[in-house]
Design an enzyme around this catalytic site. Structure first.
Site, PDB file in Angstrom:
ATOM      1  N   HIS A  80      60.438  -7.197 -68.151  1.00 23.82           N
ATOM      2  CA  HIS A  80      60.973  -6.955 -69.246  1.00 23.82           C
ATOM      3  C   HIS A  80      61.104  -5.252 -69.550  1.00 23.82           C
ATOM      4  O   HIS A  80      60.067  -4.572 -69.379  1.00 23.82           O
ATOM      5  CB  HIS A  80      60.147  -7.419 -70.700  1.00 23.82           C
ATOM      6  CG  HIS A  80      60.650  -6.993 -71.806  1.00 23.82           C
ATOM      7  ND1 HIS A  80      61.966  -7.031 -72.465  1.00 23.82           N
ATOM      8  CD2 HIS A  80      59.924  -6.387 -72.938  1.00 23.82           C
ATOM      9  CE1 HIS A  80      62.102  -6.628 -73.532  1.00 23.82           C
ATOM     10  NE2 HIS A  80      60.680  -6.224 -74.045  1.00 23.82           N
TER      11      HIS A  80
ATOM     12  N   CYS B 271      60.840 -11.069 -76.939  1.00 26.45           N
ATOM     13  CA  CYS B 271      61.270 -10.533 -75.704  1.00 26.45           C
ATOM     14  C   CYS B 271      60.930 -11.393 -74.769  1.00 26.45           C
ATOM     15  O   CYS B 271      61.075 -11.195 -73.402  1.00 26.45           O
ATOM     16  CB  CYS B 271      60.606  -9.290 -75.542  1.00 26.45           C
ATOM     17  SG  CYS B 271      61.299  -7.914 -76.844  1.00 26.45           S
TER      18      CYS B 271
ATOM     19  N   ASN C 119      65.722  -1.297 -74.771  1.00 26.81           N
ATOM     20  CA  ASN C 119      65.120  -2.801 -74.844  1.00 26.81           C
ATOM     21  C   ASN C 119      66.073  -3.686 -75.626  1.00 26.81           C
ATOM     22  O   ASN C 119      66.339  -3.828 -76.663  1.00 26.81           O
ATOM     23  CB  ASN C 119      63.894  -2.683 -75.875  1.00 26.81           C
ATOM     24  CG  ASN C 119      63.138  -3.860 -76.003  1.00 26.81           C
ATOM     25  OD1 ASN C 119      63.509  -5.013 -75.553  1.00 26.81           O
ATOM     26  ND2 ASN C 119      61.985  -3.608 -76.351  1.00 26.81           N
TER      27      ASN C 119
HETATM   28  O1  UT7 Z   1      59.855  -5.448 -76.630  1.00 26.20           O
HETATM   29  C1  UT7 Z   1      58.799  -5.756 -77.171  1.00 26.20           C
HETATM   30  C2  UT7 Z   1      57.627  -4.733 -76.715  1.00 26.20           C
HETATM   31  N1  UT7 Z   1      57.719  -3.543 -77.038  1.00 26.20           N
HETATM   32  C3  UT7 Z   1      57.295  -2.792 -76.852  1.00 26.20           C
HETATM   33  O2  UT7 Z   1      56.343  -2.936 -75.663  1.00 26.20           O
HETATM   34  C4  UT7 Z   1      57.159  -1.133 -77.352  1.00 26.20           C
HETATM   35  C5  UT7 Z   1      55.818  -0.728 -77.032  1.00 26.20           C
HETATM   36  N2  UT7 Z   1      55.465   0.599 -77.662  1.00 26.20           N
HETATM   37  C6  UT7 Z   1      56.185   1.688 -77.022  1.00 26.20           C
HETATM   38  O3  UT7 Z   1      57.039   1.769 -76.260  1.00 26.20           O
HETATM   39  C7  UT7 Z   1      55.625   3.239 -77.404  1.00 26.20           C
HETATM   40  O4  UT7 Z   1      54.522   2.930 -78.334  1.00 26.20           O
HETATM   41  C8  UT7 Z   1      56.615   3.752 -78.390  1.00 26.20           C
HETATM   42  C9  UT7 Z   1      57.702   4.314 -77.300  1.00 26.20           C
HETATM   43  C10 UT7 Z   1      57.070   2.913 -79.459  1.00 26.20           C
HETATM   44  C11 UT7 Z   1      56.183   5.266 -78.970  1.00 26.20           C
HETATM   45  O5  UT7 Z   1      55.555   5.986 -77.924  1.00 26.20           O
HETATM   46  P1  UT7 Z   1      54.020   6.495 -78.131  1.00 26.20           P
HETATM   47  O6  UT7 Z   1      53.857   7.341 -77.069  1.00 26.20           O
HETATM   48  O7  UT7 Z   1      53.002   5.307 -78.294  1.00 26.20           O
HETATM   49  O8  UT7 Z   1      54.218   7.385 -79.325  1.00 26.20           O
HETATM   50  P2  UT7 Z   1      53.264   7.173 -80.702  1.00 26.20           P
HETATM   51  O9  UT7 Z   1      53.809   6.039 -81.510  1.00 26.20           O
HETATM   52  O10 UT7 Z   1      51.819   7.599 -80.496  1.00 26.20           O
HETATM   53  O11 UT7 Z   1      53.780   8.376 -81.445  1.00 26.20           O
HETATM   54  C12 UT7 Z   1      53.519   9.803 -81.126  1.00 26.20           C
HETATM   55  C13 UT7 Z   1      54.423  10.902 -81.809  1.00 26.20           C
HETATM   56  C14 UT7 Z   1      54.110  10.543 -83.407  1.00 26.20           C
HETATM   57  O12 UT7 Z   1      53.823  11.799 -84.117  1.00 26.20           O
HETATM   58  P3  UT7 Z   1      52.648  12.137 -84.352  1.00 26.20           P
HETATM   59  O13 UT7 Z   1      52.199  11.189 -85.478  1.00 26.20           O
HETATM   60  O14 UT7 Z   1      51.785  12.192 -83.241  1.00 26.20           O
HETATM   61  O15 UT7 Z   1      53.044  13.650 -85.026  1.00 26.20           O
HETATM   62  C15 UT7 Z   1      55.428   9.804 -83.938  1.00 26.20           C
HETATM   63  O16 UT7 Z   1      55.675   9.883 -85.160  1.00 26.20           O
HETATM   64  O17 UT7 Z   1      55.805  10.711 -81.573  1.00 26.20           O
HETATM   65  C16 UT7 Z   1      56.376  10.594 -83.003  1.00 26.20           C
HETATM   66  N3  UT7 Z   1      57.723   9.758 -82.595  1.00 26.20           N
HETATM   67  C17 UT7 Z   1      58.642  10.712 -82.374  1.00 26.20           C
HETATM   68  N4  UT7 Z   1      59.067  11.698 -82.104  1.00 26.20           N
HETATM   69  C18 UT7 Z   1      60.263  11.950 -81.910  1.00 26.20           C
HETATM   70  C19 UT7 Z   1      57.751   8.595 -82.737  1.00 26.20           C
HETATM   71  N5  UT7 Z   1      59.012   8.232 -82.457  1.00 26.20           N
HETATM   72  C20 UT7 Z   1      59.917   9.372 -82.015  1.00 26.20           C
HETATM   73  C21 UT7 Z   1      61.030   9.903 -81.730  1.00 26.20           C
HETATM   74  N6  UT7 Z   1      61.220  11.066 -81.769  1.00 26.20           N
HETATM   75  N7  UT7 Z   1      61.931   8.742 -81.605  1.00 26.20           N
END
Ligand code: UT7
Length: 345
Positions: A272, A132, A302
């Site tokens: 980004h 990215c 993204n």
């Molecule tokens: O381009 C390169 C750089 N990329 C980035 O910068 C991306 C960086 N990361 C992010 O943007 C975020 O970490 C995400 C959007 C990927 C995830 O958001 P988060 O607030 O960090 O969520 P998390 O990974 O901590 O997950 C929270 C919960 C989990 O459930 P439990 O374990 O708390 O029960 C996930 O399983 O959300 C769940 N989850 C979803 N739920 C519904 C993860 N993806 C989804 C989804 N729909 N699509």
């Protein structure tokens, strides 16, 4: 030149006498495929909701290339638009750099395929892979050729068909990404500072946080590697998020300091487009006003190496950036890699 605050811009490159020639972006263009995938469509594919995707990321929809469309197709169309904007013919291009993690094939370089499609017969061509951050790495590499007088005209393209490496069964990643391409033409433009500075960095100790394990020399394609889903993008979202905020903030701050600028001198910040919460956190740490920050990830998600340059093109075409404005570009991605650049438009 004097920015709106009245503060004089320091040109870090001016310290090097042999780099006296400046490099400007003289044309910009972008292209996104027509097919739209909305959050409501994803609700039918994986266990997710529009509400989760919107509140956790800010993404509402993304574009997907058609099956027959590949990265070089998107890149070629974006490049045509950038060349047209600059008023430059393909035959005048000396070098093409395609920044991508989704090349048409491992080799030859996608840049060579774009060179043929454009009819840029004089141009050398190679790919650059910094995920990215790729477009900003490419911008710095491309400008080196212009300031050193090795090239008169360089085309830098960020292009991705991320849908080709997305695991459509993994809700943690499939809701985040989209396809698209953007391109800039780099040339010396008299009486303009152009690209003032670029800060680049990497931390390979965290390479596992965001990667595609299969398809290279470590895990060549085999029936077993396919069955183990090694040919899809994998991401530790929380780890990536944390590192993104810190690295983008620090890179942007260093770029401003090198030029003797404050955030108030910047007309438009183009971050980004990975996650609205990352963008807001970086803007807040920089002390930026919301109206300084350009956001379009609600429509494209993204798009990795294409994200900054698609946003730059939209900001220019919508009038958010005018000739003479100072623009801060900042990105973060797999590697880990990060970069920030300040450009006088
Ligand atoms: O381009 C390169 C750089 N990329 C980035 O910068 C991306 C960086 N990361 C992010 O943007 C975020 O970490 C995400 C959007 C990927 C995830 O958001 P988060 O607030 O960090 O969520 P998390 O990974 O901590 O997950 C929270 C919960 C989990 O459930 P439990 O374990 O708390 O029960 C996930 O399983 O959300 C769940 N989850 C979803 N739920 C519904 C993860 N993806 C989804 C989804 N729909 N699509």
């Amino acid at each position: 030149m004097t920015p709106p605050s009245g503060r004089r811009v320091r040109h870090p490159r001016a310290q090097h006498q042999f780099l006296a020639r400046t490099c400007s972006i003289t044309g910009v263009g972008s292209y996104v495929p027509h097919r739209v995938l909305r959050n409501a469509d994803l609700e039918k594919m994986v266990d997710t909701t529009d509400e989760w995707i919107t509140t956790r990321t800010g993404i509402k929809e993304r574009r997907l290339a058609a099956e027959h469309e590949c990265t070089s197709d998107l890149a070629t169309e974006a490049a045509r638009r950038a060349l047209q904007h600059a008023g430059v013919s393909p035959e005048a291009v000396d070098l093409i750099i395609v920044c991508t993690i989704t090349p048409d094939m491992p080799f030859p370089a996608t840049a060579c395929l774009v060179q043929a499609r454009l009819g840029a017969t004089r141009a050398a061509a190679f790919d650059l892979e910094a995920a990215c951050s790729g477009f900003l790495y490419g911008l710095e590499v491309g400008q080196q050729f212009v300031v050193s007088r090795t090239c008169e005209t360089v085309l830098v393209i960020g292009a991705e068909k991320l849908s080709s490496i997305i695991d459509w069964k993994d809700r943690n990643t499939c809701v985040l990404f989209g396809d698209g391409a953007g391109a800039v033409v780099l040339q010396h433009r008299p009486h303009s500072h152009g690209l003032l500075t670029t800060v680049m960095g990497a931390d390979g100790t965290k390479a596992d946080a965001l990667c595609m394990p299969g398809g290279g020399s470590r895990h060549p394609a085999t029936p077993e590697s396919v069955a183990a889903r090694l040919h899809y993008l994998r991401m530790d979202g929380r780890e990536t998020f944390k590192n993104a905020v810190t690295a983008m903030h620090q890179a942007a701050r260093e770029a401003l300091e090198r030029c003797g600028l404050g955030i108030e001198d910047i007309r438009c910040i183009i971050p980004h487009q990975a996650n609205r919460r990352i963008i807001d956190a970086v803007a807040e740490r920089l002390g930026a006003r919301p109206e300084q920050v350009f956001v379009n990830l609600d429509r494209y998600g993204n798009t990795s190496a294409a994200s900054v340059v698609i946003a730059l093109d939209e900001a220019v075409r919508s009038g958010r950036i005018q000739r003479g404005d100072l623009v801060l570009l900042v990105a973060f991605g797999a590697g880990l890699t990060w970069a920030a650049a300040i450009v006088e438009w």
